[in-house]
Motif scaffolding. Structure first.
Motif, PDB file in Angstrom:
ATOM      1  N   LEU A   1       0.985  -1.348   0.263  1.00  0.00           N
ATOM      2  CA  LEU A   1       0.232   0.633   0.027  1.00  0.00           C
ATOM      3  C   LEU A   1       0.453   1.081  -0.225  1.00  0.00           C
ATOM      4  N   ARG A   2       0.241   2.450  -0.656  1.00  0.00           N
ATOM      5  CA  ARG A   2       1.183   3.654  -0.270  1.00  0.00           C
ATOM      6  C   ARG A   2      -0.367   4.519   0.042  1.00  0.00           C
ATOM      7  N   LEU A   3       0.614   5.528   0.337  1.00  0.00           N
ATOM      8  CA  LEU A   3      -0.714   6.005   1.762  1.00  0.00           C
ATOM      9  C   LEU A   3       0.032   8.260   0.992  1.00  0.00           C
ATOM     10  N   VAL A   4      -0.878   8.478   0.441  1.00  0.00           N
ATOM     11  CA  VAL A   4      -0.733   9.522  -0.445  1.00  0.00           C
ATOM     12  C   VAL A   4      -1.002  11.107   0.603  1.00  0.00           C
ATOM     13  N   ASP A   5      -1.424  10.165   1.839  1.00  0.00           N
ATOM     14  CA  ASP A   5      -2.558  11.492   2.990  1.00  0.00           C
ATOM     15  C   ASP A   5      -1.008  12.725   3.508  1.00  0.00           C
ATOM     16  N   PRO A   6      -1.668  13.999   2.927  1.00  0.00           N
ATOM     17  CA  PRO A   6      -1.084  14.759   3.317  1.00  0.00           C
ATOM     18  C   PRO A   6      -0.132  14.897   4.726  1.00  0.00           C
ATOM     19  N   ALA A   7      -1.055  14.447   6.117  1.00  0.00           N
ATOM     20  CA  ALA A   7      -0.503  14.982   7.030  1.00  0.00           C
ATOM     21  C   ALA A   7       0.201  13.453   7.248  1.00  0.00           C
ATOM     22  N   TYR A   8       0.404  12.314   6.125  1.00  0.00           N
ATOM     23  CA  TYR A   8       1.796  11.113   7.203  1.00  0.00           C
ATOM     24  C   TYR A   8       3.220  11.964   7.084  1.00  0.00           C
ATOM     25  N   ARG A   9       3.010  12.832   6.051  1.00  0.00           N
ATOM     26  CA  ARG A   9       4.341  13.488   5.944  1.00  0.00           C
ATOM     27  C   ARG A   9       4.708  14.816   6.445  1.00  0.00           C
ATOM     28  N   GLN A  10       3.443  15.419   7.115  1.00  0.00           N
ATOM     29  CA  GLN A  10       3.660  16.511   8.226  1.00  0.00           C
ATOM     30  C   GLN A  10       4.407  16.483   9.213  1.00  0.00           C
ATOM     31  N   ILE A  11       4.518  17.873   9.650  1.00  0.00           N
ATOM     32  CA  ILE A  11       5.825  17.865  10.239  1.00  0.00           C
ATOM     33  C   ILE A  11       5.026  19.404  11.362  1.00  0.00           C
ATOM     34  N   ASN A  12       4.948  18.678  12.509  1.00  0.00           N
ATOM     35  CA  ASN A  12       3.645  19.919  13.390  1.00  0.00           C
ATOM     36  C   ASN A  12       4.521  20.191  14.616  1.00  0.00           C
ATOM     37  N   LEU A  13       5.180  21.579  14.534  1.00  0.00           N
ATOM     38  CA  LEU A  13       5.795  22.001  15.985  1.00  0.00           C
ATOM     39  C   LEU A  13       5.358  22.714  16.783  1.00  0.00           C
ATOM     40  N   SER A  14       4.370  23.227  16.934  1.00  0.00           N
ATOM     41  CA  SER A  14       3.585  23.699  18.278  1.00  0.00           C
ATOM     42  C   SER A  14       3.056  22.483  19.180  1.00  0.00           C
ATOM     43  N   GLY A  15       3.762  23.072  20.251  1.00  0.00           N
ATOM     44  CA  GLY A  15       3.729  22.270  21.856  1.00  0.00           C
ATOM     45  C   GLY A  15       3.773  20.869  21.653  1.00  0.00           C
ATOM     46  N   ARG A  16       3.752  19.922  21.758  1.00  0.00           N
ATOM     47  CA  ARG A  16       4.003  18.425  21.963  1.00  0.00           C
ATOM     48  C   ARG A  16       4.529  18.094  20.050  1.00  0.00           C
ATOM     49  N   VAL A  17       6.206  17.365  19.983  1.00  0.00           N
ATOM     50  CA  VAL A  17       6.213  17.546  19.043  1.00  0.00           C
ATOM     51  C   VAL A  17       5.293  16.715  17.659  1.00  0.00           C
ATOM     52  N   GLU A  18       4.811  17.074  16.466  1.00  0.00           N
ATOM     53  CA  GLU A  18       4.402  15.536  16.383  1.00  0.00           C
ATOM     54  C   GLU A  18       5.092  15.745  14.818  1.00  0.00           C
ATOM     55  N   LEU A  19       5.828  13.574  14.639  1.00  0.00           N
ATOM     56  CA  LEU A  19       6.887  13.673  13.548  1.00  0.00           C
ATOM     57  C   LEU A  19       5.786  12.228  12.807  1.00  0.00           C
ATOM     58  N   GLY A  20       4.322  13.445  10.977  1.00  0.00           N
ATOM     59  CA  GLY A  20       4.037  12.146  10.607  1.00  0.00           C
ATOM     60  C   GLY A  20       5.118  10.749  10.445  1.00  0.00           C
ATOM     61  N   ALA A  21       4.315   9.283  10.121  1.00  0.00           N
ATOM     62  CA  ALA A  21       5.300   8.929  10.358  1.00  0.00           C
ATOM     63  C   ALA A  21       6.237   7.993   8.976  1.00  0.00           C
TER      64      ALA A  21
END
Ligand code: FAD
Length: 272
Positions: A48-68
Motif C-alpha cells: 500500500l502507498r499512502l498519499v494522505d498529506p498528513a502522513y508527511r507533516q511536521i507539527n511543532l506547536s507544543g508537543r512535537v508531532e512527526l507524521g510517520a
C-alpha cells in the motif's frame, strides 16, 4: 498470489485495508520493503502507498508531532529539530535519507533502528490506527515490545515533548565504516537538569537487544546526581544490565558488551 500495489488516499482507507488483509504492508520510504521485493524475499501480498498529506507533516506547536512518513532528510531541513539531526544524519547515505521514514525506522530490524533509539530517549508515543477507529497513543517502549507479534496496524505519527534545552539531549552511533556504516551500537540520552542534578533521565541503546531498549539501570544511577565523574563511573558499571546484544556481520556480542560502557561514558561526558 503476485504482489498487488494499491494507493490509499486517507489514513482510514489505509488502516482499513491493513486490518482486512493480513498480507498488506505499507510502503513508506520503501528502503527496506523494496529491497525485500527486489531480492525476492517478498513475492506476494498487498503493498500500500499512502498519499494522505498528513502522513508527511511536521507539527511543532507544543508537543512535537512527526507524521510517520516524514523522512530523515526532512528532519535535517528543520532547524527547530536540531537535536534530532545527529540520529537522522546517522541513517545511511543521502539517497537513503531522502526516502527513509520515521515510521519505517520503527519496524527496522537491529542493527538498524538508530532514529528509534533517539525517539525512545525522548519518551515518544506512537500513534497507531487499527481498522477504522481513531489513532491510539502507544508508548514507544510498549510498541517495540509488541513488534515481534506483528499486526500492529498503521502508524500515523510519533509524538513527544521536545527537550527544554537541546543540550540535554545527546546521541552517539558507533560504526566501523564512516560515515554510513551500520551500528555496532547507538546510544541516546535525554538528561534534563534541575539545580545541577539530573531529573527525569531517559537513556536508550540500539543494537543491544532485538529492538531498541531503555537502559533503566543507567537511568536509575544517574537520577538525582550531578553529571560528574562518580555518576559516569556508576553509569558505566550499570550499562550491561538487561542487554542482549547479538553477534552479526558488524560486531560480535563480546565486542558490543566491551565497547558499550566506553561509548556511554563518552556520551555522558560530552566527548566527541
Ligand atoms: C543502504 C542502506 C543503509 C541503511 N542504513 C541504515 C542506518 O544506518 N540506520 C538505520 O536505522 N537504518 C538504515 N537503513 C534501513 C532503513 O533505510 C531505515 O531503517 C528506514 O528508516 C526505514 O524506513 P522506510 O520508510 O524506508 O521503511 P519501508 O521500507 O517503507 O518499510 C519498512 C517496514 O515497515 C513497515 N512500515 C513502514 N511504515 C509504516 C507505518 N507507518 N505503519 C505501519 N507499518 C509501516 C513496512 O510495511 C515495512 O514492513 C538502511 C537501509 C539501506 C538500504
Amino acid at each position: 498470489m503476485p504482489i498487488e500495489f494499491r494507493t490509499a488516499s486517507t489514513f482510514s482507507d489505509a488502516a482499513g485495508l491493513i486490518a482486512g488483509d493480513r498480507t498488506a504492508r505499507l510502503l513508506s520510504g520503501g528502503t527496506l520493503i523494496m529491497r525485500d521485493i527486489n531480492e525476492g524475499r517478498l513475492t506476494d501480498g498487498l503493498i500500500l502507498r499512502l498519499v494522505d498529506p498528513a502522513y508527511r507533516q511536521i507539527n511543532l506547536s507544543g508537543r512535537v508531532e512527526l507524521g510517520a512518513g516524514v523522512t530523515m532528510a526532512a528532519i535535517l531541513k528543520r532547524r527547530e529539530l536540531a537535536y534530532l539531526h545527529a540520529p537522522a544524519q546517522a541513517i545511511g547515505g543521502p539517497a537513503v535519507r531522502n526516502m527513509a521514514s520515521i515510521g519505517g525506522n520503527l519496524f527496522a530490524e537491529s542493527p538498524y533502528g538508530d532514529f528509534t533509539v533517539a525517539l525512545l530517549a525522548l519518551d515518544a508515543q506512537v500513534m497507531v490506527m487499527q481498522g477504522f477507529g481513531a489513532p491510539r497513543a502507544v508508548p514507544l517502549e510498549e510498541f517495540l515490545a509488541g513488534r515481534a507479534r506483528g499486526g500492529q496496524g498503521l502508524v500515523t505519527a510519533v509524538q513527544f515533548a521536545p527537550p527544554q534545552n537541546a543540550a540535554d539531549f545527546r546521541f552517539r552511533k558507533v560504526s566501523r565504516v564512516r560515515p554510513k556504516g551500520l551500528a555496532v551500537l547507538s546510544v541516546a540520552a535525554h538528561l534534563p537538569m534541575s539545580g545541577g542534578r539530573v531529573s527525569g533521565a531517559r537513556v536508550a541503546f540500539g543494537a543491544m537487544a532485538p529492538v531498541p531498549m531503555r537502559a533503566k539501570a543507567v537511568e536509575r544511577v544517574l537520577e538525582g546526581k550531578a553529571l560528574d565523574a562518580a555518576a559516569i563511573t556508576a553509569a558505566r558499571a550499570a550499562a550491561a544490565e538487561g542487554i542482549r546484544p547479538v553477534t552479526d556481520a558488524i560486531a560480535s556480542e563480546w565486542y558490543r558488551r566491551e565497547v558499550l560502557p566506553v561509548h556511554l561514558a563518552r556520551l555522558l561526558s560530552g566527548q566527541d
